[in-house]
Write a protein that holds these residues in place. Sequence first.
Motif, PDB file in Angstrom:
ATOM      1  N   ILE A 104       0.855  -1.186   0.000  1.00  0.00           N
ATOM      2  CA  ILE A 104       0.000   0.000   0.000  1.00  0.00           C
ATOM      3  C   ILE A 104       0.894   1.240   0.000  1.00  0.00           C
ATOM      4  CG2 ILE A 104      -1.731   1.304   1.305  1.00  0.00           C
ATOM      5  CD1 ILE A 104      -2.684  -1.396   2.441  1.00  0.00           C
ATOM      6  N   PRO A 105       0.693   2.186  -0.888  1.00  0.00           N
ATOM      7  CA  PRO A 105       1.601   3.341  -0.994  1.00  0.00           C
ATOM      8  C   PRO A 105       1.820   4.078   0.321  1.00  0.00           C
ATOM      9  CG  PRO A 105       0.139   3.281  -2.885  1.00  0.00           C
ATOM     10  CD  PRO A 105      -0.341   2.210  -1.949  1.00  0.00           C
ATOM     11  N   GLU A 106       0.751   4.324   1.074  1.00  0.00           N
ATOM     12  CA  GLU A 106       0.905   5.050   2.335  1.00  0.00           C
ATOM     13  C   GLU A 106       1.749   4.279   3.344  1.00  0.00           C
ATOM     14  OE1 GLU A 106      -3.447   5.962   1.063  1.00  0.00           O
ATOM     15  OE2 GLU A 106      -1.994   4.343   0.838  1.00  0.00           O
ATOM     16  N   VAL A 107       1.575   2.965   3.374  1.00  0.00           N
ATOM     17  CA  VAL A 107       2.353   2.134   4.300  1.00  0.00           C
ATOM     18  C   VAL A 107       3.820   2.108   3.880  1.00  0.00           C
ATOM     19  CG1 VAL A 107       2.691  -0.217   5.166  1.00  0.00           C
ATOM     20  CG2 VAL A 107       0.372   0.717   4.956  1.00  0.00           C
ATOM     21  N   ALA A 108       4.059   1.948   2.572  1.00  0.00           N
ATOM     22  CA  ALA A 108       5.437   1.953   2.073  1.00  0.00           C
ATOM     23  C   ALA A 108       6.112   3.291   2.378  1.00  0.00           C
ATOM     24  CB  ALA A 108       5.446   1.675   0.577  1.00  0.00           C
ATOM     25  N   SER A 109       5.358   4.377   2.249  1.00  0.00           N
ATOM     26  CA  SER A 109       5.907   5.702   2.549  1.00  0.00           C
ATOM     27  C   SER A 109       6.260   5.827   4.029  1.00  0.00           C
ATOM     28  CB  SER A 109       4.898   6.784   2.161  1.00  0.00           C
ATOM     29  OG  SER A 109       5.344   8.064   2.545  1.00  0.00           O
ATOM     30  N   LEU A 110       5.390   5.325   4.894  1.00  0.00           N
ATOM     31  CA  LEU A 110       5.657   5.386   6.333  1.00  0.00           C
ATOM     32  C   LEU A 110       6.904   4.583   6.683  1.00  0.00           C
ATOM     33  CD1 LEU A 110       4.989   6.044   9.267  1.00  0.00           C
ATOM     34  CD2 LEU A 110       3.384   4.105   9.266  1.00  0.00           C
ATOM     35  N   LEU A 111       7.041   3.385   6.112  1.00  0.00           N
ATOM     36  CA  LEU A 111       8.232   2.579   6.385  1.00  0.00           C
ATOM     37  C   LEU A 111       9.494   3.278   5.886  1.00  0.00           C
ATOM     38  CD1 LEU A 111       6.911  -0.994   5.490  1.00  0.00           C
ATOM     39  CD2 LEU A 111       7.462  -0.117   7.768  1.00  0.00           C
ATOM     40  N   LEU A 194       6.878  -6.742  11.779  1.00  0.00           N
ATOM     41  CA  LEU A 194       6.257  -5.617  12.472  1.00  0.00           C
ATOM     42  C   LEU A 194       4.865  -5.326  11.915  1.00  0.00           C
ATOM     43  CD1 LEU A 194       9.204  -3.072  12.892  1.00  0.00           C
ATOM     44  CD2 LEU A 194       8.211  -4.606  14.614  1.00  0.00           C
ATOM     45  N   ILE A 195       4.706  -5.453  10.602  1.00  0.00           N
ATOM     46  CA  ILE A 195       3.383  -5.252  10.002  1.00  0.00           C
ATOM     47  C   ILE A 195       2.402  -6.293  10.528  1.00  0.00           C
ATOM     48  CG2 ILE A 195       2.082  -5.392   7.839  1.00  0.00           C
ATOM     49  CD1 ILE A 195       4.493  -4.151   6.433  1.00  0.00           C
ATOM     50  N   MET A 196       2.841  -7.554  10.596  1.00  0.00           N
ATOM     51  CA  MET A 196       1.975  -8.609  11.102  1.00  0.00           C
ATOM     52  C   MET A 196       1.610  -8.369  12.562  1.00  0.00           C
ATOM     53  SD  MET A 196       3.918 -11.835   9.304  1.00  0.00           S
ATOM     54  CE  MET A 196       2.823 -13.115   9.940  1.00  0.00           C
ATOM     55  N   ILE A 197       2.586  -7.940  13.362  1.00  0.00           N
ATOM     56  CA  ILE A 197       2.320  -7.645  14.769  1.00  0.00           C
ATOM     57  C   ILE A 197       1.323  -6.504  14.896  1.00  0.00           C
ATOM     58  CG2 ILE A 197       3.354  -6.697  16.873  1.00  0.00           C
ATOM     59  CD1 ILE A 197       5.908  -8.271  16.132  1.00  0.00           C
ATOM     60  N   ALA A 198       1.522  -5.458  14.094  1.00  0.00           N
ATOM     61  CA  ALA A 198       0.631  -4.293  14.159  1.00  0.00           C
ATOM     62  C   ALA A 198      -0.798  -4.658  13.803  1.00  0.00           C
ATOM     63  CB  ALA A 198       1.145  -3.199  13.217  1.00  0.00           C
ATOM     64  N   GLN A 199      -0.971  -5.469  12.769  1.00  0.00           N
ATOM     65  CA  GLN A 199      -2.321  -5.830  12.343  1.00  0.00           C
ATOM     66  C   GLN A 199      -3.000  -6.721  13.383  1.00  0.00           C
ATOM     67  OE1 GLN A 199      -3.188  -3.919   9.809  1.00  0.00           O
ATOM     68  NE2 GLN A 199      -1.013  -3.388   9.903  1.00  0.00           N
ATOM     69  N   LEU A 213      -0.117   0.305  11.975  1.00  0.00           N
ATOM     70  CA  LEU A 213       1.337   0.284  11.913  1.00  0.00           C
ATOM     71  C   LEU A 213       1.922   1.525  12.578  1.00  0.00           C
ATOM     72  CD1 LEU A 213       3.974  -0.997  10.994  1.00  0.00           C
ATOM     73  CD2 LEU A 213       3.669   0.130   8.773  1.00  0.00           C
ATOM     74  N   ALA A 214       1.339   2.688  12.309  1.00  0.00           N
ATOM     75  CA  ALA A 214       1.833   3.923  12.916  1.00  0.00           C
ATOM     76  C   ALA A 214       1.724   3.862  14.439  1.00  0.00           C
ATOM     77  CB  ALA A 214       1.052   5.123  12.377  1.00  0.00           C
TER      78      ALA A 214
END
Length: 293
Positions: A104-111, A194-199, A213-214
């Motif tokens: 997802i563009p927003e997630v990739a940008s945050l990372l 980390l993405i899996m943990i966040a979700q 994620l944030a």
Amino acid sequence: PEPPLSFVQVDLEYTRATGAMKRAGRSGEQQLRPGQSRSHMSVDAFVWAMTDVALGISRMGLWERSPSADEELSAFCARVLAPLGEVLGLGEFDVESARAVASIPEVASLLGRSSKGLEGLWKQYAVNANSPEPYQKGHMTVQAMRRFATDADLVAEFSVPTLLRLYGDCVREEAVSVGGADGKLSFAGFQLALIMIAQRLGKGAPEGPLVRLATLLLRLSVAKGARELGPPARAVLTACSWTGAARSGRSGVSGTRAASPTARALRQRPREASGCRPRAFVTASAVAFATAP
């Protein structure tokens, strides 16, 4: 109430299943990996054992009998394995789902904007930097993952087996996709974890994957070396909070809003079929359970 199987019966079931597979010319036990001290049942033997257990429980009268072994196994999956999988944290937020979220563009940008903080956090747990790909930034062992989870107070919300299984899922995915080694998690794999943990932490909450994620990154920003995670995480949470308030204030506007890139990406992600053949379900369960410590 008394459980339907005693420990002795479970041991006998293990022996019967592995023996049946050996007599059929298939290995009943899984080959040992480094660090393992005992044999593990193979997937084929696990399926055989679960079918036998399902038939035995049905004969005890614990639920209505079905006309075939497959239907008995299907009932066992629905009543026992599926709820157990939920307790153990299996299924919904797997590696494939995490990769879809990462795209997802927003997630990739945050990372990307969090890279400095993520690297600072990573250095507290990784070893052997400057190794061949994909371990240029070092790798994380299962012991380091356990220490990270303890330091981040994740064990208060996840069971240790669930966290270690998540680690194992990411390691196996790297082994298939980039030729990673058993027992080593790369920096890219750590971000996926980390993405899996966040979700999973945000399961059941109305917030989307970006906010989840944030929220996790902001929580981790208090850790040693991870201070730089704070600003990008706060920026996302502030922006999402402002956007949500603006949308609630425009609730009277008629018409349908265009879907956000996040929503479009999630809708476009290939989904698993809602149905699953019982033997396929048990096979998938065996692969997941095999990573338990």
